[in-house]
Design a protein around this motif. Structure first.
Motif, PDB file in Angstrom:
ATOM      1  N   GLY A 130       6.357  56.235  40.587  1.00 25.08           N
ATOM      2  CA  GLY A 130       6.385  57.675  40.397  1.00 25.08           C
ATOM      3  C   GLY A 130       7.555  58.322  41.099  1.00 25.08           C
ATOM      4  N   HIS A 131       7.856  57.849  42.307  1.00 22.00           N
ATOM      5  CA  HIS A 131       9.006  58.388  43.041  1.00 22.00           C
ATOM      6  C   HIS A 131      10.316  58.078  42.310  1.00 22.00           C
ATOM      7  CE1 HIS A 131       6.403  59.603  46.210  1.00 22.00           C
ATOM      8  NE2 HIS A 131       6.159  58.387  46.667  1.00 22.00           N
ATOM      9  N   ARG A 132      10.420  56.872  41.752  1.00 23.82           N
ATOM     10  CA  ARG A 132      11.638  56.520  41.004  1.00 23.82           C
ATOM     11  C   ARG A 132      11.793  57.407  39.779  1.00 23.82           C
ATOM     12  NH1 ARG A 132      10.277  50.105  41.437  1.00 23.82           N
ATOM     13  NH2 ARG A 132      11.213  49.730  43.505  1.00 23.82           N
ATOM     14  N   LYS A 133      10.688  57.636  39.074  1.00 22.73           N
ATOM     15  CA  LYS A 133      10.746  58.521  37.907  1.00 22.73           C
ATOM     16  C   LYS A 133      11.059  59.939  38.350  1.00 22.73           C
ATOM     17  CE  LYS A 133      10.152  59.274  33.464  1.00 22.73           C
ATOM     18  NZ  LYS A 133      11.041  58.693  32.442  1.00 22.73           N
ATOM     19  N   GLY A 134      10.602  60.309  39.530  1.00 21.12           N
ATOM     20  CA  GLY A 134      10.900  61.628  40.060  1.00 21.12           C
ATOM     21  C   GLY A 134      12.381  61.846  40.300  1.00 21.12           C
ATOM     22  N   VAL A 135      13.096  60.795  40.671  1.00 19.82           N
ATOM     23  CA  VAL A 135      14.544  60.896  40.856  1.00 19.82           C
ATOM     24  C   VAL A 135      15.216  61.247  39.528  1.00 19.82           C
ATOM     25  CG1 VAL A 135      16.648  59.608  41.431  1.00 19.82           C
ATOM     26  CG2 VAL A 135      14.599  59.351  42.844  1.00 19.82           C
ATOM     27  N   GLU A 136      14.709  60.701  38.428  1.00 19.88           N
ATOM     28  CA  GLU A 136      15.257  61.057  37.121  1.00 19.88           C
ATOM     29  C   GLU A 136      15.028  62.536  36.833  1.00 19.88           C
ATOM     30  OE1 GLU A 136      13.854  58.505  34.020  1.00 19.88           O
ATOM     31  OE2 GLU A 136      14.096  56.674  35.226  1.00 19.88           O
ATOM     32  N   ALA A 137      13.876  63.053  37.250  1.00 13.92           N
ATOM     33  CA  ALA A 137      13.597  64.475  37.062  1.00 13.92           C
ATOM     34  C   ALA A 137      14.543  65.331  37.896  1.00 13.92           C
ATOM     35  CB  ALA A 137      12.142  64.770  37.421  1.00 13.92           C
ATOM     36  N   ARG A 165       0.429  60.918  41.463  1.00 17.97           N
ATOM     37  CA  ARG A 165      -0.546  61.063  40.388  1.00 17.97           C
ATOM     38  C   ARG A 165       0.024  60.607  39.057  1.00 17.97           C
ATOM     39  NH1 ARG A 165      -2.104  67.029  41.926  1.00 17.97           N
ATOM     40  NH2 ARG A 165      -0.375  66.656  43.358  1.00 17.97           N
ATOM     41  N   TRP A 166       1.329  60.849  38.854  1.00 18.21           N
ATOM     42  CA  TRP A 166       1.985  60.364  37.636  1.00 18.21           C
ATOM     43  C   TRP A 166       1.879  58.842  37.552  1.00 18.21           C
ATOM     44  CZ3 TRP A 166       5.883  57.036  36.319  1.00 18.21           C
ATOM     45  CH2 TRP A 166       6.460  57.184  35.049  1.00 18.21           C
ATOM     46  N   ALA A 167       2.142  58.179  38.679  1.00 15.07           N
ATOM     47  CA  ALA A 167       2.068  56.712  38.702  1.00 15.07           C
ATOM     48  C   ALA A 167       0.626  56.229  38.532  1.00 15.07           C
ATOM     49  CB  ALA A 167       2.654  56.190  40.011  1.00 15.07           C
ATOM     50  N   LYS A 168      -0.309  56.880  39.190  1.00  9.91           N
ATOM     51  CA  LYS A 168      -1.715  56.460  39.127  1.00  9.91           C
ATOM     52  C   LYS A 168      -2.243  56.534  37.702  1.00  9.91           C
ATOM     53  CE  LYS A 168      -6.229  57.333  41.244  1.00  9.91           C
ATOM     54  NZ  LYS A 168      -6.980  58.152  42.243  1.00  9.91           N
ATOM     55  N   LYS A 169      -1.869  57.604  36.981  1.00 14.05           N
ATOM     56  CA  LYS A 169      -2.320  57.750  35.596  1.00 14.05           C
ATOM     57  C   LYS A 169      -1.845  56.590  34.732  1.00 14.05           C
ATOM     58  CE  LYS A 169      -1.948  61.666  33.498  1.00 14.05           C
ATOM     59  NZ  LYS A 169      -1.397  62.962  33.000  1.00 14.05           N
ATOM     60  N   ARG A 170      -0.760  55.953  35.140  1.00 13.65           N
ATOM     61  CA  ARG A 170      -0.185  54.850  34.363  1.00 13.65           C
ATOM     62  C   ARG A 170      -0.451  53.493  35.002  1.00 13.65           C
ATOM     63  NH1 ARG A 170       2.073  59.488  33.802  1.00 13.65           N
ATOM     64  NH2 ARG A 170       3.097  60.130  31.853  1.00 13.65           N
ATOM     65  N   HIS A 171      -1.320  53.478  36.010  1.00 18.71           N
ATOM     66  CA  HIS A 171      -1.694  52.243  36.708  1.00 18.71           C
ATOM     67  C   HIS A 171      -0.463  51.550  37.289  1.00 18.71           C
ATOM     68  CE1 HIS A 171      -5.662  52.847  34.975  1.00 18.71           C
ATOM     69  NE2 HIS A 171      -5.100  52.935  33.779  1.00 18.71           N
ATOM     70  N   LEU A 172       0.429  52.371  37.855  1.00 14.68           N
ATOM     71  CA  LEU A 172       1.654  51.870  38.465  1.00 14.68           C
ATOM     72  C   LEU A 172       1.637  52.147  39.966  1.00 14.68           C
ATOM     73  CD1 LEU A 172       4.205  53.279  35.847  1.00 14.68           C
ATOM     74  CD2 LEU A 172       3.490  50.885  36.094  1.00 14.68           C
ATOM     75  N   PRO A 173       2.423  51.412  40.747  1.00 17.91           N
ATOM     76  CA  PRO A 173       2.501  51.712  42.177  1.00 17.91           C
ATOM     77  C   PRO A 173       3.151  53.076  42.408  1.00 17.91           C
ATOM     78  CG  PRO A 173       4.151  50.083  41.550  1.00 17.91           C
ATOM     79  CD  PRO A 173       3.246  50.255  40.363  1.00 17.91           C
ATOM     80  N   ARG A 174       2.850  53.696  43.531  1.00 18.09           N
ATOM     81  CA  ARG A 174       3.360  55.032  43.816  1.00 18.09           C
ATOM     82  C   ARG A 174       4.880  55.090  43.762  1.00 18.09           C
ATOM     83  NH1 ARG A 174       0.243  58.958  46.086  1.00 18.09           N
ATOM     84  NH2 ARG A 174       2.003  59.731  47.306  1.00 18.09           N
ATOM     85  N   VAL A 175       5.540  54.019  44.184  1.00 17.95           N
ATOM     86  CA  VAL A 175       7.004  54.039  44.191  1.00 17.95           C
ATOM     87  C   VAL A 175       7.564  54.231  42.788  1.00 17.95           C
ATOM     88  CG1 VAL A 175       7.296  51.529  43.973  1.00 17.95           C
ATOM     89  CG2 VAL A 175       9.070  52.909  45.121  1.00 17.95           C
TER      90      VAL A 175
END
Length: 248
Positions: A44-51, A32-42
């Motif tokens: 969001g997963h990459r940003k999740g690794v930073e979290a 959902r984080w990626a979708k809100k930014r019109h980005l591919p799901r991956v």
């Protein structure tokens, strides 16, 4: 009777300034984080690794003893093959890029779940990482991979059934302690606080046995936006709760 006297020995009962010994997080909302930014799901997963990195660092600084992260559930195999491949690639990268930092900062890595389904090279990487960090004591980072709470309990039931059929245990002696000793989380402190991000309010087959008396916290924050401040807020919320464990 106050909360402290009602709690099992050694288990945090809540109160201002109390830090939970064992925190678990269902890391939800990458897509959902990626979708809100019109980005591919991956993305969001990459940003999740930073979290993950920020949360692990914060947990160590706060004095949390165990941090358990739900990284890949037994149901996640239903996702598209391309997304699963991306997730496995990110897991490899995390171990490769973060292992030196984990070891240097006193973090012990532990895996729960059935990782035998993963590629052999990834299994070896995970096993080697656990071995390298086994003596660390500042923080235990537990990563749940191909994990499902129902499967975990069923595996324990099968073990006890085999032992009973073989005559090594008497079925009437089976109790909660015997089950806990055979869970993937054996020897870890009881789960104090379970957090789920993204606004969803369900456990999704995560730590079902262990969550029996855990405090549950559901936050609207999407996982990629989670970090030190969000974890501090969760710990503060935990400190305001009165844990009665069935008492008054």
């Amino acid at each position: 009777m106050n909360a402290a006297s009602a709690s099992p020995a050694g288990v945090p009962a809540g109160g201002a300034g109390v830090v939970p010994r064992h925190v678990a997080i269902i890391m939800d909302g990458n897509g959902r984080w990626a979708k809100k930014r019109h980005l591919p799901r991956v993305a969001g997963h990459r940003k999740g690794v930073e979290a993950v990195r920020a949360t692990v660092e914060a947990a160590g600084e706060m004095g949390i003893g165990v941090l358990t992260l739900y990284a890949f559930s037994s149901e996640n195999w239903r996702r598209p093959a391309a997304e699963i491949a991306d997730l496995m690639g990110l897991l490899r990268r995390y171990i490769r890029d973060e292992l030196d930092s984990l070891a240097r900062n006193g973090v012990k890595l532990r895996i729960i779940g059935d990782i035998t389904r993963f590629d052999r090279d990834l299994v070896t990487m995970l096993e080697d990482a656990c071995t390298r960090t086994a003596r660390n004591e500042r923080l235990t980072l537990v990563i749940a991979l191909n994990y499902g709470g129902q499967d975990e309990i069923a595996r324990v039931a099968r073990q006890l059934a085999v032992a009973a059929a073989g005559g090594t245990i008497d079925p009437v002696t089976i109790d909660a302690a015997m089950i806990e000793d055979r869970l993937d989380t054996a020897a870890l402190p009881p789960l104090d606080l379970l957090i789920r991000t993204s606004g969803e309010r369900r456990l999704s087959n995560f730590l079902l046995w262990q969550a029996a008396y855990a405090e549950l916290l559901f936050v609207d924050t999407l996982w990629p936006d989670f970090g030190a401040a969000a974890l501090a807020d969760a710990v503060a919320d935990f400190g305001r709760r009165n844990r009665r464990y069935g008492g008054l």
